[in-house]
Design a protein around this motif. Sequence first.
Motif, mmCIF file in Angstrom:
data_model
loop_
_atom_site.group_PDB
_atom_site.id
_atom_site.type_symbol
_atom_site.label_atom_id
_atom_site.label_comp_id
_atom_site.label_asym_id
_atom_site.label_seq_id
_atom_site.Cartn_x
_atom_site.Cartn_y
_atom_site.Cartn_z
ATOM 1 N N ALA A 11 0.845 -1.190 0.000
ATOM 2 C CA ALA A 11 0.000 0.000 0.000
ATOM 3 C C ALA A 11 0.878 1.236 0.000
ATOM 4 C CB ALA A 11 -0.910 0.006 1.229
ATOM 5 N N THR A 12 0.462 2.244 -0.745
ATOM 6 C CA THR A 12 1.268 3.455 -0.794
ATOM 7 C C THR A 12 0.395 4.694 -0.888
ATOM 8 O OG1 THR A 12 3.034 4.607 -1.980
ATOM 9 C CG2 THR A 12 1.495 3.334 -3.303
ATOM 10 N N ILE A 13 0.814 5.736 -0.183
ATOM 11 C CA ILE A 13 0.262 7.075 -0.326
ATOM 12 C C ILE A 13 1.450 7.957 -0.688
ATOM 13 C CG2 ILE A 13 -0.863 9.013 0.837
ATOM 14 C CD1 ILE A 13 -2.269 7.005 2.620
ATOM 15 N N GLY A 14 1.464 8.446 -1.912
ATOM 16 C CA GLY A 14 2.630 9.137 -2.426
ATOM 17 C C GLY A 14 3.214 8.341 -3.570
ATOM 18 N N HIS A 15 4.532 8.404 -3.738
ATOM 19 C CA HIS A 15 5.197 7.747 -4.865
ATOM 20 C C HIS A 15 6.162 6.690 -4.350
ATOM 21 C CE1 HIS A 15 7.477 8.202 -8.956
ATOM 22 N NE2 HIS A 15 6.878 7.044 -8.803
ATOM 23 N N ALA A 16 5.859 5.436 -4.648
ATOM 24 C CA ALA A 16 6.725 4.330 -4.244
ATOM 25 C C ALA A 16 6.829 3.320 -5.375
ATOM 26 C CB ALA A 16 6.199 3.653 -2.981
ATOM 27 N N ILE A 17 7.960 2.649 -5.455
ATOM 28 C CA ILE A 17 8.187 1.570 -6.421
ATOM 29 C C ILE A 17 8.558 0.323 -5.632
ATOM 30 C CG2 ILE A 17 9.585 0.781 -8.364
ATOM 31 C CD1 ILE A 17 10.060 3.706 -9.089
ATOM 32 N N PHE A 18 7.908 -0.793 -5.955
ATOM 33 C CA PHE A 18 8.143 -2.041 -5.223
ATOM 34 C C PHE A 18 8.768 -3.088 -6.148
ATOM 35 C CE2 PHE A 18 4.536 0.032 -3.147
ATOM 36 C CZ PHE A 18 4.954 0.042 -1.828
ATOM 37 N N SER A 40 8.693 -7.184 -3.104
ATOM 38 C CA SER A 40 8.280 -6.733 -1.764
ATOM 39 C C SER A 40 6.816 -7.079 -1.550
ATOM 40 C CB SER A 40 8.483 -5.222 -1.613
ATOM 41 O OG SER A 40 9.851 -4.881 -1.757
ATOM 42 N N ARG A 41 6.483 -7.370 -0.293
ATOM 43 C CA ARG A 41 5.122 -7.791 0.022
ATOM 44 C C ARG A 41 4.661 -7.153 1.340
ATOM 45 N NH1 ARG A 41 7.719 -11.779 -2.417
ATOM 46 N NH2 ARG A 41 8.883 -12.225 -0.506
ATOM 47 N N ASN A 42 3.361 -6.840 1.368
ATOM 48 C CA ASN A 42 2.694 -6.385 2.602
ATOM 49 C C ASN A 42 3.406 -5.207 3.261
ATOM 50 O OD1 ASN A 42 0.843 -8.524 2.247
ATOM 51 N ND2 ASN A 42 2.214 -9.927 3.335
ATOM 52 N N THR A 43 3.863 -4.286 2.439
ATOM 53 C CA THR A 43 4.611 -3.126 2.928
ATOM 54 C C THR A 43 3.788 -1.853 2.729
ATOM 55 O OG1 THR A 43 6.822 -4.061 2.698
ATOM 56 C CG2 THR A 43 6.636 -1.682 2.422
ATOM 57 N N TYR A 44 3.904 -0.938 3.679
ATOM 58 C CA TYR A 44 3.175 0.335 3.651
ATOM 59 C C TYR A 44 4.168 1.469 3.500
ATOM 60 C CZ TYR A 44 0.090 4.132 5.298
ATOM 61 O OH TYR A 44 -0.640 5.285 5.414
ATOM 62 N N VAL A 45 3.949 2.312 2.488
ATOM 63 C CA VAL A 45 4.806 3.473 2.252
ATOM 64 C C VAL A 45 3.931 4.719 2.186
ATOM 65 C CG1 VAL A 45 6.408 4.609 0.675
ATOM 66 C CG2 VAL A 45 6.549 2.128 1.011
ATOM 67 N N ARG A 46 4.355 5.752 2.880
ATOM 68 C CA ARG A 46 3.637 7.034 2.849
ATOM 69 C C ARG A 46 4.650 8.156 2.771
ATOM 70 N NH1 ARG A 46 -1.482 8.715 5.197
ATOM 71 N NH2 ARG A 46 -1.557 10.994 5.165
ATOM 72 N N THR A 47 4.467 9.044 1.785
ATOM 73 C CA THR A 47 5.313 10.223 1.672
ATOM 74 C C THR A 47 4.431 11.458 1.693
ATOM 75 O OG1 THR A 47 5.255 10.209 -0.748
ATOM 76 C CG2 THR A 47 7.020 8.957 0.319
ATOM 77 N N PRO A 94 10.145 12.613 -1.910
ATOM 78 C CA PRO A 94 10.959 11.751 -2.771
ATOM 79 C C PRO A 94 10.210 10.486 -3.161
ATOM 80 C CG PRO A 94 11.557 11.417 -0.482
ATOM 81 C CD PRO A 94 10.544 12.537 -0.504
ATOM 82 N N VAL A 95 10.672 9.845 -4.228
ATOM 83 C CA VAL A 95 10.189 8.512 -4.548
ATOM 84 C C VAL A 95 10.865 7.538 -3.586
ATOM 85 C CG1 VAL A 95 11.986 8.177 -6.311
ATOM 86 C CG2 VAL A 95 9.915 6.770 -6.345
ATOM 87 N N VAL A 96 10.116 6.557 -3.090
ATOM 88 C CA VAL A 96 10.656 5.550 -2.187
ATOM 89 C C VAL A 96 10.714 4.233 -2.946
ATOM 90 C CG1 VAL A 96 10.335 4.274 -0.041
ATOM 91 C CG2 VAL A 96 9.744 6.709 -0.151
ATOM 92 N N ALA A 97 11.889 3.668 -3.079
ATOM 93 C CA ALA A 97 12.082 2.406 -3.787
ATOM 94 C C ALA A 97 12.303 1.291 -2.784
ATOM 95 C CB ALA A 97 13.280 2.512 -4.730
ATOM 96 N N CYS A 98 11.455 0.270 -2.815
ATOM 97 C CA CYS A 98 11.523 -0.848 -1.865
ATOM 98 C C CYS A 98 11.932 -2.106 -2.620
ATOM 99 C CB CYS A 98 10.169 -1.061 -1.203
ATOM 100 S SG CYS A 98 9.595 0.336 -0.245
ATOM 101 N N VAL A 99 13.039 -2.693 -2.238
ATOM 102 C CA VAL A 99 13.530 -3.913 -2.864
ATOM 103 C C VAL A 99 13.675 -4.973 -1.788
ATOM 104 C CG1 VAL A 99 15.366 -4.976 -4.223
ATOM 105 C CG2 VAL A 99 14.792 -2.563 -4.584
ATOM 106 N N GLY A 100 12.951 -6.088 -1.949
ATOM 107 C CA GLY A 100 13.031 -7.165 -0.971
ATOM 108 C C GLY A 100 12.535 -6.764 0.398
#
Length: 503
Positions: free
Chosen positions: A317-324, A327-334, A340-346
Motif C-alpha cells: 500500500a502506498t500514499i505518495g510515490h513508491a516503487i516495489f 516486496s510484500r505487505n509493505t506500507y509506504v507514505r510520503t 521523494p520517490v521511495v524504492a523498496c527492494v526485498g
Amino acid sequence: MIIPVILCGGSGTRLWPLSRTHMPKQLQAVHGDTTMLQSTATRLGGFAEDPVSTPIVVCNDSHRFVTRRQLQEIGIEGTQLIAEPVGRNTAPALTLAALLAAQRSSGVDPVLLVMPADHAIPDLPSFHQAVAVALRAALAQPVGDADGSKGGANSDSIVTFGIVPVEPATGYGYLRMGGTSRFDPGAFVLDRFVEKPTLEVAREYVDSKEYLWNSGLFVVRASVWLRAMSVFEPTMLAACQASLDSAKHVGNDLLPDAATFAKCPSNSIDYAVMEKLAAHPEAHIHGAVVPLNAGWSDIGSWDSAWAIADKDSNGNATIGHAIFENSRNTYVRTTGPNAPVVACVGMDDAIIVQTPDAILVASKFHAQDVKKIAVKLADQKDSRADLHRKVSRPWGWYDSLGSGPDGAGFQVKHIGVHPGQSLSLQLHHKRAEHWVVIKGRATITVGESVRDYQPGEHVFIPLGDVHRLENKTDAAVEIVEVQLGTYLGEDDIVRLSDRYQRN
C-alpha cells in the motif's frame, strides 16, 4: 434531537512522524482526502431517523483554531467548540459536552452521539442503521410501544457500539454480549468488559461469537450521562460544572476556567461509568451494546493504516510515490510538495513513512512501539516530537525551510496567511527580517507605514521596528521571510496587539 459530540483529543504517538503533539492524527488526513476530524463531522450526513444538530466538539485549547478552520473548510458553521485547557481523558470531555448540551436545548433532553475524531468508518449506511438501533435503546422505547412510553427510571440505558471482529486482535478491549435487549432486537445487554487479551484468548472470544471489539462510540441522553456522573464521579461532575460556570466565551468557543478544570480527576468513559453499571443497579442505568459491522478502524498504529488501505496484488500500500520490487505487505507514505520517490527492494511487512523532517522505517510487527520513538524525542527535547516543519497558527501557517549552523545567524520561512487573517502587531529585540511577497496581496505595517505589496515586492523590517502582516483579501497570501540576528527563537516576539488573545 441528536447532538453529535466529537471528542477531538489525544496525541496519536503511534502514528509518528505524521501525528505529533501539536497536529495529532485526528487533524491529519491519515486515510482518504479529508482529515479524520472532517470525516467524523460529516458521518451523519443523510441520516434520516431524527433531526441532527450541529456538533459539539471537545478539543485541546492548543488545537482550537485549526479545529475550527477544518470544520469551516467542509462547510460546517455554528459548531460549539469546548477547548480544554488540559487533557483529562474522555469522561470529563463528555461531561462538559453533556452540560453544554443540556444548557442549550431549552428543556429538551438531547441524545448525544459520542464519536472520537480518530476513527475510520467507511460503510456509512451500515453505521446509520446501527445508530438508529442505538437511539431506540438509549431512548428506552421498546419496539412497537404504541403509546410512545419511554419506560420509566429502570429503563435508562447508555449504549455503546461493539465492532464485529474480523480477526483475533490483541490490541483492542472486548465487550461480552448478554441477552437481547428488551428495547430493540438489534441491541444486547452489555454483560462485561474485558481488557486486551492474549492471542489465544482472543481466538476463543472470536470463535464464541459472544464478544465484540470495544469501539469507544456511545449513544446516551444528556440527562442520563449526568445522572451517572453524579452517582459514580461526583467530584468530576462538580469540577466540570464549576469550570463551565466560570468559562470564557469567545464567539462559539467555550474556554473552561483553567484553574478549576485542572482540579478535575482524569478518567475514561469506560472506567468512570460503563464498567460500573452492572454492579450498581441502584443507579437505574443499564449498559447496552449494538453490533457494528461497517469497516471500523481506530487507525491506532501504522499496521492498522496498512490494513484498511488499498493494496496491489502483493499486499503493498502506498500514499505518495513508491516503487516495489520483490516486496510484500509493505506500507509506504510520503508527504510534502517535493516528497521523494521511495524504492523498496526485498521489503516484506515494512512500514516507511516520510515527512519533510523525519523518516520512519519499522517492521509492521512492531508498529505499537513507534510511540517509544516519540517519547525518546520528547525526552531529548527534540521539537520533532511535537511540531512538524510546517506549523499551523491561528492566522495560517509557516514552514521552516532552512537555517544557519545550529540555527544561528539566519533562518528562512515560507509563511501563508489565510483570507481575512493577520499576524499580531509585534516587534523583535534580536532579529531583523526581509519579507518577499510571492502570492496574493499582502498588507504590511512597518513602523508608521501601512501599504499593500504585490508578488515580487519586498520589505525590510529593522530590528526593534513594530510590524504586522495582514491578508485583507479573500485569497491566500504567502511570503518568504528571511530572519537575520543573534537569536531566532519564536519567543523573541513581543505582541503589542493580537486578535487571537495570545500573550
